[in-house]
Scaffold this active site. Sequence first.
Site, mmCIF file in Angstrom:
data_model
loop_
_atom_site.group_PDB
_atom_site.id
_atom_site.type_symbol
_atom_site.label_atom_id
_atom_site.label_comp_id
_atom_site.label_asym_id
_atom_site.label_seq_id
_atom_site.Cartn_x
_atom_site.Cartn_y
_atom_site.Cartn_z
ATOM 1 N N LYS A 128 0.994 -1.271 0.097
ATOM 2 C CA LYS A 128 0.120 0.056 -0.080
ATOM 3 C C LYS A 128 0.858 1.161 -0.054
ATOM 4 O O LYS A 128 1.639 1.427 0.786
ATOM 5 C CB LYS A 128 -0.783 0.048 1.250
HETATM 6 C C1 E4P Z 1 -8.271 1.703 3.600
HETATM 7 O O1 E4P Z 1 -7.320 1.154 3.000
HETATM 8 C C2 E4P Z 1 -8.293 2.743 4.541
HETATM 9 O O2 E4P Z 1 -6.998 2.559 5.416
HETATM 10 C C3 E4P Z 1 -9.408 3.051 5.557
HETATM 11 O O3 E4P Z 1 -10.744 2.634 4.762
HETATM 12 C C4 E4P Z 1 -9.394 4.348 6.107
HETATM 13 O O4 E4P Z 1 -10.658 4.416 6.583
HETATM 14 P P1 E4P Z 1 -10.944 5.623 7.796
HETATM 15 O O5 E4P Z 1 -11.448 6.895 7.066
HETATM 16 O O6 E4P Z 1 -12.114 5.028 8.507
HETATM 17 O O7 E4P Z 1 -9.860 5.922 8.659
#
Ligand code: E4P
Length: 217
Positions: A87
């Site tokens: 990522k």
């Molecule tokens: C996904 O890859 C993200 O890390 C995540 O969905 C972020 O979510 P949040 O806005 O609830 O922190």
Amino acid sequence: MKFFIDTANIDQIKEAQDLGILDGVTTNPSLMAKEGIKGKDAIFKHYYTICEIVDGPVSAEVLGTTYDSIMSEGEELAAIHSNIVVKVPMIKDGIKAIKAFTAMGIRTNCTLVFSAGQAILAAKAGATFVSPFIGRIDDGSWDGVQLIEQIVDIYNAQGYLTEVLAASIRNPLHIVRCAQAGADVCTCPLSSILGLLKHPLTDSGLQQFLKDAQAMQ
Ligand code: E4P
């Protein structure tokens, strides 16, 4: 649409896996920190444990923000397990790194995406997944699902192969709307996945059936 769970919590990952509908996992540094995981060895071990539970893509986020640090970290993460997807944040060096990882056959998830322009760059670099954060967009009083629709339209028009991974899901309605918009993947907290089960007419209907079933015994 594929279902990923958006957590680093092992119990929640196992519960979603037991449902039989789980296709993958996404994590981020905040979710890992929430589990109290500290130090490289513990972090890598945790990713390995997740990969052994779920046979699908498991996103592990790099912590570096320079091209060299993203590359070295990403290569190490990818070596943990064949399920790992690296990522990478939507920044200039991140795009360069995604392009290089793609050439090396390492799968990537371009994260922290908030605009169609960013999604185009991620696709041009060859990202496996692009992660628009729809909940955080909604938090600012814009419509996050509209961005999913726009990206899906652009990717279809251009024939981009990058999968649209709707992230920052806050509730079951987000999941339904993302499915309608044509998202390839939705990564959700366990509560939103379980929320899809709920309907008062299901509960009252089942109660009545159980009552009538008792009368037949
Ligand atoms: C996904 O890859 C993200 O890390 C995540 O969905 C972020 O979510 P949040 O806005 O609830 O922190």
